[in-house]
Motif scaffolding. Structure first.
Motif, PDB file in Angstrom:
ATOM      1  N   LEU A  43       0.877  -1.220   0.038  1.00  0.00           N
ATOM      2  CA  LEU A  43      -0.526  -0.037   0.057  1.00  0.00           C
ATOM      3  C   LEU A  43       0.770   0.994  -0.200  1.00  0.00           C
ATOM      4  O   LEU A  43       0.197   2.489  -0.362  1.00  0.00           O
ATOM      5  N   TYR A  44       2.283   1.103   0.080  1.00  0.00           N
ATOM      6  CA  TYR A  44       3.056   2.572   0.614  1.00  0.00           C
ATOM      7  C   TYR A  44       3.951   2.705   0.140  1.00  0.00           C
ATOM      8  O   TYR A  44       4.966   3.680   0.265  1.00  0.00           O
ATOM      9  N   GLY A  45       4.655   1.418  -0.984  1.00  0.00           N
ATOM     10  CA  GLY A  45       5.382   1.577  -1.599  1.00  0.00           C
ATOM     11  C   GLY A  45       7.013   0.927  -0.839  1.00  0.00           C
ATOM     12  O   GLY A  45       7.017   1.367   0.014  1.00  0.00           O
ATOM     13  N   ALA A  46       8.542   2.071  -1.725  1.00  0.00           N
ATOM     14  CA  ALA A  46       9.426   1.923  -1.285  1.00  0.00           C
ATOM     15  C   ALA A  46       9.392   2.767  -0.043  1.00  0.00           C
ATOM     16  O   ALA A  46       8.942   3.416   0.303  1.00  0.00           O
ATOM     17  N   ASN A  47      10.195   2.584   1.115  1.00  0.00           N
ATOM     18  CA  ASN A  47      10.446   3.214   2.488  1.00  0.00           C
ATOM     19  C   ASN A  47       9.924   1.993   3.174  1.00  0.00           C
ATOM     20  O   ASN A  47       9.673   3.197   4.403  1.00  0.00           O
ATOM     21  N   ALA A  48       8.617   1.450   2.971  1.00  0.00           N
ATOM     22  CA  ALA A  48       8.438   0.806   3.912  1.00  0.00           C
ATOM     23  C   ALA A  48       8.554  -0.443   4.276  1.00  0.00           C
ATOM     24  O   ALA A  48       7.767  -1.513   4.394  1.00  0.00           O
ATOM     25  N   SER A  49       9.422  -1.318   4.120  1.00  0.00           N
ATOM     26  CA  SER A  49      10.023  -2.509   4.435  1.00  0.00           C
ATOM     27  C   SER A  49       9.640  -3.024   5.155  1.00  0.00           C
ATOM     28  O   SER A  49       9.978  -4.096   6.182  1.00  0.00           O
ATOM     29  N   SER A  50      10.425  -2.739   6.791  1.00  0.00           N
ATOM     30  CA  SER A  50       9.822  -2.981   7.945  1.00  0.00           C
ATOM     31  C   SER A  50       8.838  -1.827   8.281  1.00  0.00           C
ATOM     32  O   SER A  50       8.278  -2.589   9.537  1.00  0.00           O
ATOM     33  N   GLY A  51       7.885  -0.858   8.224  1.00  0.00           N
ATOM     34  CA  GLY A  51       6.859  -0.921   8.366  1.00  0.00           C
ATOM     35  C   GLY A  51       6.409   0.960   7.909  1.00  0.00           C
ATOM     36  O   GLY A  51       7.252   1.280   6.852  1.00  0.00           O
ATOM     37  N   VAL A  52       5.623   1.284   8.730  1.00  0.00           N
ATOM     38  CA  VAL A  52       5.182   2.447   8.417  1.00  0.00           C
ATOM     39  C   VAL A  52       4.245   3.658   9.331  1.00  0.00           C
ATOM     40  O   VAL A  52       3.192   2.819  10.247  1.00  0.00           O
ATOM     41  N   LEU A  53       4.963   4.499   9.725  1.00  0.00           N
ATOM     42  CA  LEU A  53       4.195   5.730  11.113  1.00  0.00           C
ATOM     43  C   LEU A  53       3.244   6.047  10.116  1.00  0.00           C
ATOM     44  O   LEU A  53       3.939   7.179   9.525  1.00  0.00           O
ATOM     45  N   ASN A  54       1.987   6.191  10.388  1.00  0.00           N
ATOM     46  CA  ASN A  54       1.071   6.951   9.902  1.00  0.00           C
ATOM     47  C   ASN A  54       0.229   8.705  11.230  1.00  0.00           C
ATOM     48  O   ASN A  54       0.286   7.597  12.052  1.00  0.00           O
ATOM     49  N   LEU A  55       0.329   9.397  10.975  1.00  0.00           N
ATOM     50  CA  LEU A  55       0.423  10.515  11.801  1.00  0.00           C
ATOM     51  C   LEU A  55      -0.398  10.936  11.143  1.00  0.00           C
ATOM     52  O   LEU A  55      -0.686  11.907   9.847  1.00  0.00           O
ATOM     53  N   VAL A  56      -1.899  11.760  12.241  1.00  0.00           N
ATOM     54  CA  VAL A  56      -2.925  12.562  11.317  1.00  0.00           C
ATOM     55  C   VAL A  56      -2.704  13.323  12.292  1.00  0.00           C
ATOM     56  O   VAL A  56      -2.657  13.435  13.836  1.00  0.00           O
ATOM     57  N   THR A  57      -3.015  14.638  11.772  1.00  0.00           N
ATOM     58  CA  THR A  57      -3.263  16.132  13.360  1.00  0.00           C
ATOM     59  C   THR A  57      -4.571  16.310  13.067  1.00  0.00           C
ATOM     60  O   THR A  57      -5.365  15.640  11.835  1.00  0.00           O
ATOM     61  N   LYS A  58      -5.210  17.524  13.396  1.00  0.00           N
ATOM     62  CA  LYS A  58      -5.907  18.036  14.013  1.00  0.00           C
ATOM     63  C   LYS A  58      -6.981  18.438  13.162  1.00  0.00           C
ATOM     64  O   LYS A  58      -6.548  19.705  12.843  1.00  0.00           O
ATOM     65  N   ALA A  59      -7.982  18.029  12.775  1.00  0.00           N
ATOM     66  CA  ALA A  59      -8.732  19.593  11.677  1.00  0.00           C
ATOM     67  C   ALA A  59      -9.072  19.829  12.336  1.00  0.00           C
ATOM     68  O   ALA A  59      -9.779  20.038  13.428  1.00  0.00           O
ATOM     69  N   PRO A  60      -9.567  21.522  12.087  1.00  0.00           N
ATOM     70  CA  PRO A  60      -9.232  22.534  13.019  1.00  0.00           C
ATOM     71  C   PRO A  60     -11.217  22.503  13.472  1.00  0.00           C
ATOM     72  O   PRO A  60     -11.036  22.864  14.470  1.00  0.00           O
TER      73      PRO A  60
END
Length: 813
Positions: free
Chosen positions: A226-243
């Motif tokens: 789903l995330y391509g290269a640079n995700a061979s060990s995992g993914v850190l997904n950060l979502v900031t607050k909508a105002p």
């Protein structure tokens, strides 16, 4: 196409796409499911029955259906055996129907946890087809004063958080850590925030207060499907607050040890006509654990060669013990009549002083600016994302060589993603993306390249899709795949398959197979950096001067270079894993994961060009060739003189020609090496007991086997990770105060990255966090890292770490 033209075209394209939708006769249904005390209830299935629309409430209890046909409906809320229904819900064209629901269900906190990263959609954590760690917004808020994002994951299962300085962290999972780790993709609101040249994160440049995070999710294990290269060990997904959903403001002032003085500002509110805005800003000023290594080494003997000792550095720190970071950002959200939304935002971070550990030695970031921008158009079924990130770094000091490393980079990309329900049995998510990157390392003071031979640029494109299908009442099948192509590497397909078996709604077993790849970064492909002070070889010029030909050995000295290798192949990993997620007795959340991987074509850290059993590791820089115009007898005499000099100075054996033919000493480079079998297990337990108490425990075991009969090569490729590590913690939360104590321990292990090769001793650290709400406007906080001041290092060559105690006061309005 220039950056400004991209950023203008993307919003226009999204508005054109939205036009047909806006013309339809639809309304919006949104609301929040909560307990009697106002706390949101996540993971609840919300179904608009007659329209066949369904989704889950998020961790705050919110839900929204943006395109509901005009009509009258019944809406059902379900979680396990609990259910409630609202009849006669009216939906009018272009209007918002607000449906909030308070329930008195007897459910545990663990039953309500949802995640989005494993499938790019909201799902209960026990049903996710991957090992996922969630740090809730409430837990982030408790710890936010320290401002160090990777610390939020220190005590979670499977996360390898290695600290080298105040903001120099390496975040990894499942072994084979490195300085400037690039195996876990970090994404903020869809933006890839890595440094393109290195593929790694620059944690000092995180440009928001930590408590602006709505969610933090770490997917452990290969995620390229789903995330391509640079995700061979995992993914850190950060979502900031909508105002729109986090209005109000706060100002936090933090101070404490290491002369720390931090300020964080956040304000969000409505502007009218369904426009909302958010303003963020911050300032960091502090001392550091970093010390100069000129004639001194803080925890190992000084040495000229990198063997269980700390290499000496050519220059001292400048600035010394005075790091400063500024950041700011502005966001605007517009909600359209049919429930679609537009987001425009941008910001910048400026960094001065922090030292980072790299494969060529330590580098001090003396002057770095990181501007960024994002555009997003979102509907129920489509999301269009446009991003721009850059890095302007005219001054970065390579402490080992004493030279300046300039680095300007730009990345611009677009991604279009859609999702569709397949009846009540399945769902498809798919998308396409395109990215361009440009890199230049010219020093603005001299005009000369400092990290490259010449500027480079690249483009990459991808198409991806995932199918979720409910095969039977208790069996869900997940199939995903992604096709990546780039001017840097051959096309690559990354498949994933997962079966999730529900023993009951709160207990599931997952079987997963993943294939992923890791592409070399620009440094590994194209690096040309000074590895040591240049060497005077002007005496060789005498063989060329009589013929009026310059061989390049004069007038200046010959550079000693660490070089990229343009022939590097992709790293590949194939992983089988089995996992269990369960909620036990409504109080305990337990996860157990076992994985087994085959890894091939590892890209090594910088190695000597000669001196290992691999022979000459970079065939693009073979032994020196005299200029073609030099007469044969003179060329033979020059080579004879060089061979004679090698007997006195073996370093000259790596004398070579650069891409323009000039002589260089090709001291170090990269190569592919190693077939490695790895296996491991992660265990995580959260137990919620009493009113407000939470006990946590994690344990990880890692094992590896390098498939090579040559014992000398086993020291080249090391996982730089402990065999076992773990953590334990307890948190108490009351109405007006909270407190926690957490400890983590790590086995000792061997670290070998570039010039830093030595042992990391076992260590244990204890952190203490506490907050007290004085009133609605004032909150006091205490955050102590390494409470007992246990001095230790977590990567060989990193800082000697001690205690850092901080106090904070937050003003809210």
């Amino acid at each position: 196409m220039g950056t400004s033209r991209y950023l203008c075209v993307l919003p226009a394209a999204a508005l054109l796409a939205a036009a047909p939708i806006l013309a339809q006769g639809h309304g919006r249904v949104e609301g929040r499911l909560s307990r009697a005390n106002g706390a949101g209830v996540g993971g609840v299935s919300v179904v608009v029955n007659e329209a066949g629309l369904a989704q889950l409430t998020d961790n705050n209890g919110d839900y929204r259906f943006s395109t509901v046909p005009v009509g009258t409906y019944s809406v059902t809320f379900t979680l396990g055996d609990n259910a409630a229904t609202e009849e006669g819900v009216e939906v009018a064209a272009g209007s918002i129907t607000r449906l909030d629901k308070a329930v008195d269900w007897e459910i545990s906190f663990a039953e309500t946890i949802t995640v989005t990263s494993a499938s790019r959609r909201v799902e209960r954590i026990v049903e996710a087809p991957a090992a996922v760690t969630l740090v809730t917004a409430q837990e982030v808020e408790r710890q936010a004063a320290h401002g160090q994002l990777p610390k939020l994951l220190e005590f979670t299962p499977g996360a390898e958080v290695t600290q080298s300085g105040i903001y120099d962290y390496n975040l990894n999972t499942r072994g084979f850590n490195s300085s400037l780790n690039r195996r876990v993709a970090t994404i903020i609101d869809g933006r890839d925030t890595s440094i393109p040249f290195l593929g790694a994160q620059e944690w000092a440049a995180i440009a928001f207060p930590l408590d602006d995070l709505q969610s933090l999710e770490l997917v452990r294990g290969p995620s390229a499907a789903l995330y391509g290269a640079n995700a061979s060990s995992g993914v850190l997904n950060l979502v900031t607050k909508a105002p729109r959903y986090a209005r109000g403001g706060h100002l936090r002032l933090t101070g404490g040890e290491l002369s720390t003085l931090n300020a964080d500002l956040r304000w969000a509110g409505g502007l009218g006509s369904d426009w909302y805005a958010k303003l963020i800003g911050g300032y960091r000023s502090h001392g550091t654990f970093t010390v100069s290594r000129r004639g001194f080494a803080e925890y190992a003997v000084p040495c000229p060669a990198p063997v269980d000792c700390l290499p000496q550095e050519a220059v001292g720190l400048n600035p010394f013990d005075d790091d400063e970071i500024f950041f700011g950002g502005l966001r605007f959200d517009k909600y359209l009549a049919n429930g679609s939304s537009l987001t425009f935002e941008g910001g910048q971070a400026a960094i001065e002083g922090p030292v980072i550990q790299t494969g060529i030695g330590r580098v001090q970031l003396a002057d770095v600016e990181r501007p960024w921008a994002r555009f997003n158009f979102n509907t129920d079924h489509w999301n269009v994302l446009g991003v721009y990130t850059a890095r302007d770094a005219p001054r970065q000091t390579a402490l080992a060589a004493g030279t300046n490393l300039a680095l300007d980079t730009e990345r611009i990309g677009v991604e279009v993603q859609g999702n569709w329900a397949l009846g009540d049995k399945g769902r498809v998510v798919g998308g396409v993306s395109y990215t361009e990157e440009d890199i230049d390392s010219a020093d603005p003071r001299t005009g000369r390249q400092t990290l490259l031979f010449e500027p480079v640029d690249a483009d990459k494109q991808a198409v991806f899709a995932q199918l979720d299908w409910q095969v039977a009442e208790k069996v869900k099948l997940v199939l995903a795949g992604r096709y990546d192509d780039s001017s840097l590497h051959d096309a690559q397909f990354s498949p994933k398959g997962s079966v999730v078996f529900s023993i009951n709604p709160n207990n599931t077993v997952r079987l997963t197979y993943n294939e992923a790849f890791q592409v070399a970064n620009y440094s590994e492909f194209f690096l040309q950096a000074n590895a040591a002070p240049p060497v005077n070889l002007s005496f060789f010029e005498a063989a060329c001067a009589p013929f009026g030909i310059s061989c390049g050995f004069a007038p200046g000295p010959t550079r000693v270079l660490a070089l990229g290798n343009k022939d590097l192949e992709l790293e590949e990993v194939k992983t089988f894993e089995i996992g269990y997620s369960g909620i036990l007795g409504g109080k305990a959340f337990l996860t157990v994961d076992y994985y087994n991987s085959e890894n091939t074509n590892f890209i090594t850290d910088l190695l000597p060009q000669l001196g290992t059993s691999l022979g000459r590791i970079n065939n693009n820089f073979l032994f020196y060739r005299p200029p073609a115009a030099l007469p044969a007898p003179a060329a033979q005499a020059l080579l004879a003189a060089i061979f004679q000099a090698i007997q006195l100075n073996p370093l000259l054996a790596v004398l070579s020609n650069n891409l323009d033919g000039t002589p260089i000493l090709a001291a170090a480079s990269y190569t592919n090496f190693g077939d490695v079998d790895t296996q491991g297990a992660d265990l995580g337990l959260n137990y919620y007991f009493g009113d407000g108490w939470n006990f946590s425990f994690s344990y990880s075991w890692f094992d590896f086997d390098i498939q090579s009969a040559d014992p000398t090569l086993r020291n080249i490729l090391l996982p730089n990770s402990p065999e076992t590590k773990g953590s334990v913690g307890v948190v108490y939360t009351a109405d007006r105060w909270d407190g926690s104590a957490s400890a983590r321990w790590s086995d000792g292990f061997r670290w070998a990255v570039g010039p830093f090769q030595g042992d990391v001793d076992s260590y244990t650290t204890v952190d203490l966090v506490g907050n007290y709400v004085v009133n609605d406007a004032i909150k006091l906080g205490l955050n102590v890292a390494n409470l007992f001041d246990d001095e230790h290092w977590e990567s060989f060559g990193g800082d000697l770490l001690g205690r850092r105690a901080l106090g904070s006061v937050t003003f809210s309005w």
